[in-house]
Design an enzyme around this catalytic site. Sequence first.
Site, short mmCIF file in Angstrom:
data_model
loop_
_atom_site.label_atom_id
_atom_site.label_comp_id
_atom_site.label_asym_id
_atom_site.label_seq_id
_atom_site.Cartn_x
_atom_site.Cartn_y
_atom_site.Cartn_z
N LYS A 80 42.19 2.27 -123.79
CA LYS A 80 41.06 1.34 -123.83
C LYS A 80 39.84 2.08 -123.32
CE LYS A 80 40.35 -3.07 -124.71
NZ LYS A 80 40.95 -3.89 -125.78
N GLY A 184 40.40 -23.99 -130.00
CA GLY A 184 39.53 -22.93 -130.49
C GLY A 184 39.58 -22.80 -132.00
N GLY A 186 37.76 -20.72 -133.94
CA GLY A 186 36.97 -19.53 -134.23
C GLY A 186 37.56 -18.73 -135.38
N VAL A 188 40.08 -16.69 -135.61
CA VAL A 188 41.53 -16.75 -135.76
C VAL A 188 42.01 -18.20 -135.88
CG1 VAL A 188 43.75 -16.13 -134.74
CG2 VAL A 188 41.82 -14.58 -134.50
N TYR A 190 40.70 -21.00 -136.90
CA TYR A 190 40.49 -21.72 -138.17
C TYR A 190 41.46 -21.20 -139.24
CZ TYR A 190 38.69 -23.93 -142.24
OH TYR A 190 38.63 -24.69 -143.38
P1 NAD Z 1 36.27 -16.49 -131.56
O1 NAD Z 1 35.25 -16.24 -130.52
O2 NAD Z 1 35.90 -16.39 -133.01
O3 NAD Z 1 36.92 -17.96 -131.37
C1 NAD Z 1 37.17 -18.54 -130.13
C2 NAD Z 1 36.75 -19.99 -130.23
O4 NAD Z 1 37.16 -20.69 -129.06
C3 NAD Z 1 35.24 -20.17 -130.36
O5 NAD Z 1 34.93 -20.97 -131.48
C4 NAD Z 1 34.86 -20.85 -129.04
O6 NAD Z 1 33.76 -21.75 -129.18
C5 NAD Z 1 36.15 -21.60 -128.71
N1 NAD Z 1 36.30 -21.99 -127.32
C6 NAD Z 1 35.91 -21.33 -126.20
N2 NAD Z 1 36.26 -22.03 -125.10
C7 NAD Z 1 36.89 -23.15 -125.54
C8 NAD Z 1 37.45 -24.27 -124.88
N3 NAD Z 1 37.48 -24.38 -123.55
N4 NAD Z 1 38.03 -25.25 -125.64
C9 NAD Z 1 38.02 -25.16 -126.99
N5 NAD Z 1 37.47 -24.13 -127.67
C10 NAD Z 1 36.91 -23.14 -126.95
O7 NAD Z 1 37.49 -15.52 -131.22
P2 NAD Z 1 38.70 -15.14 -132.17
O8 NAD Z 1 38.44 -13.82 -132.79
O9 NAD Z 1 39.06 -16.31 -133.02
O10 NAD Z 1 39.84 -14.91 -131.07
C11 NAD Z 1 40.49 -16.01 -130.43
C12 NAD Z 1 41.40 -15.50 -129.33
O11 NAD Z 1 42.37 -14.63 -129.89
C13 NAD Z 1 40.71 -14.69 -128.24
O12 NAD Z 1 41.36 -14.93 -127.01
C14 NAD Z 1 40.94 -13.26 -128.66
O13 NAD Z 1 40.92 -12.38 -127.56
C15 NAD Z 1 42.31 -13.35 -129.24
N6 NAD Z 1 42.60 -12.30 -130.24
C16 NAD Z 1 41.81 -12.16 -131.32
C17 NAD Z 1 42.09 -11.15 -132.25
C18 NAD Z 1 41.24 -10.97 -133.49
O14 NAD Z 1 41.66 -10.22 -134.40
N7 NAD Z 1 40.08 -11.62 -133.60
C19 NAD Z 1 43.18 -10.29 -132.04
C20 NAD Z 1 44.01 -10.49 -130.92
C21 NAD Z 1 43.69 -11.50 -130.01
#
Ligand code: NAD
Length: 352
Positions: A80, A184, A186, A188, A190
């Site tokens: 990292k 959430g 977001g 992932v 959706y």
């Molecule tokens: P993102 O930021 O697109 O989505 C996260 C969503 O959670 C946002 O829409 C945010 O408004 C919402 N949120 C925040 N606090 C909240 C709460 N208290 N209640 C309800 N909703 C809330 O992120 P993402 O890319 O969709 O990732 C989601 C999670 O998965 C994160 O923890 C990320 O570290 C993990 N992750 C993502 C990936 C990836 O490929 N994007 C890979 C591994 C892990």
Amino acid sequence: MSVFDHPEFDNHEHVAFYHDEKAGLSAIIAVHNTNLGPALGGCRMWPYVNSGEALTDVLRLSKGMTYKAAMANLELGGGKSVIIGDPRKVKSPEMMQAMGKFVESLGGKYFTAEDSGISVTDLQTMATESDYIAGVKAQYHYAGEVPDGNPAPSTAYGVFVGLKATVEYGLKRSLDGVSVAIQGMGHVGYRLAKHLHEHGAKLYVADIYPEGVEKAVAELGATAVAPEEILSLDVDVLAPCALGAAINDQTLPAIKAKVIAGAANNQLAREDIGELLQKRGILYAPDYVINAGGVIDIFHQRMESSSNEALRTHIEQIGDTLKEIYTRAEQEGAATNRVANVIAEERFSIKG
Ligand code: NAD
């Protein structure tokens, strides 16, 4: 500041500090373990209050990547990098170029990729100085979406496959009619909702912003739930897809779901929450196992000879890995997060 006595230091192979005054860069790279292959892990830019806080983060996160790569059957180790600074205030192309030089100086022992505060554009700038920048090429995709370098579709597909396997193992049923609460909506969350909808699940969704929720209600027939109620809903499955530590001493007593399977990193506020879940008969899909689709995606995008099918097949192994963890956890009477750690350690302790 001592590295070897640091509480997060755990046999890390290589920790490097880099400073380029002209470019305004202060950064740390930590390579935890390369027994299975070169270390991969994102670059995080964050306004750390001091270098000690940055060191804590990079040591902890790099170790997590070793476990994640080992459980995803990748010939990769864990690493990292962190850049100290507010990405909205002090980031510049010169700084990203300097970061590229820093990554290059490790000679391929460490590959960087996207993380908080670092975009694909930043990685492209780093790539002008280094061959060891992942997450800039997008050539394969498991299905549907045009590849654009964003690993979220692969992460979401992996979480879907893992959630399905967890429901099959824990609830002895298919996804048809299963109720799932997703925290959430977001990138992932959706996409996970879409897969689940296509397989007949009943969806309950929450977000602190309305857009994703409104879309899920309109397009997937989901029911909107207030963010403060989503974790305690009376559903079959809870899928944390927002921030870390969703499962903590405050939220745990109210959880009614019998399966927890979601994308968020570090879902358990502490490791011993795993035993508390086990005692309550809740089957927990270890986060770094179920959300490995993104890192699998990044790995395949760098391969010259992969394919959409190979990527998809690799992501689908997440389901088998989870079933292996659940079987062993049941045999040993242990919590699933502990069993995942032990299996990962067995894999990466053997020098390849
Ligand atoms: P993102 O930021 O697109 O989505 C996260 C969503 O959670 C946002 O829409 C945010 O408004 C919402 N949120 C925040 N606090 C909240 C709460 N208290 N209640 C309800 N909703 C809330 O992120 P993402 O890319 O969709 O990732 C989601 C999670 O998965 C994160 O923890 C990320 O570290 C993990 N992750 C993502 C990936 C990836 O490929 N994007 C890979 C591994 C892990």
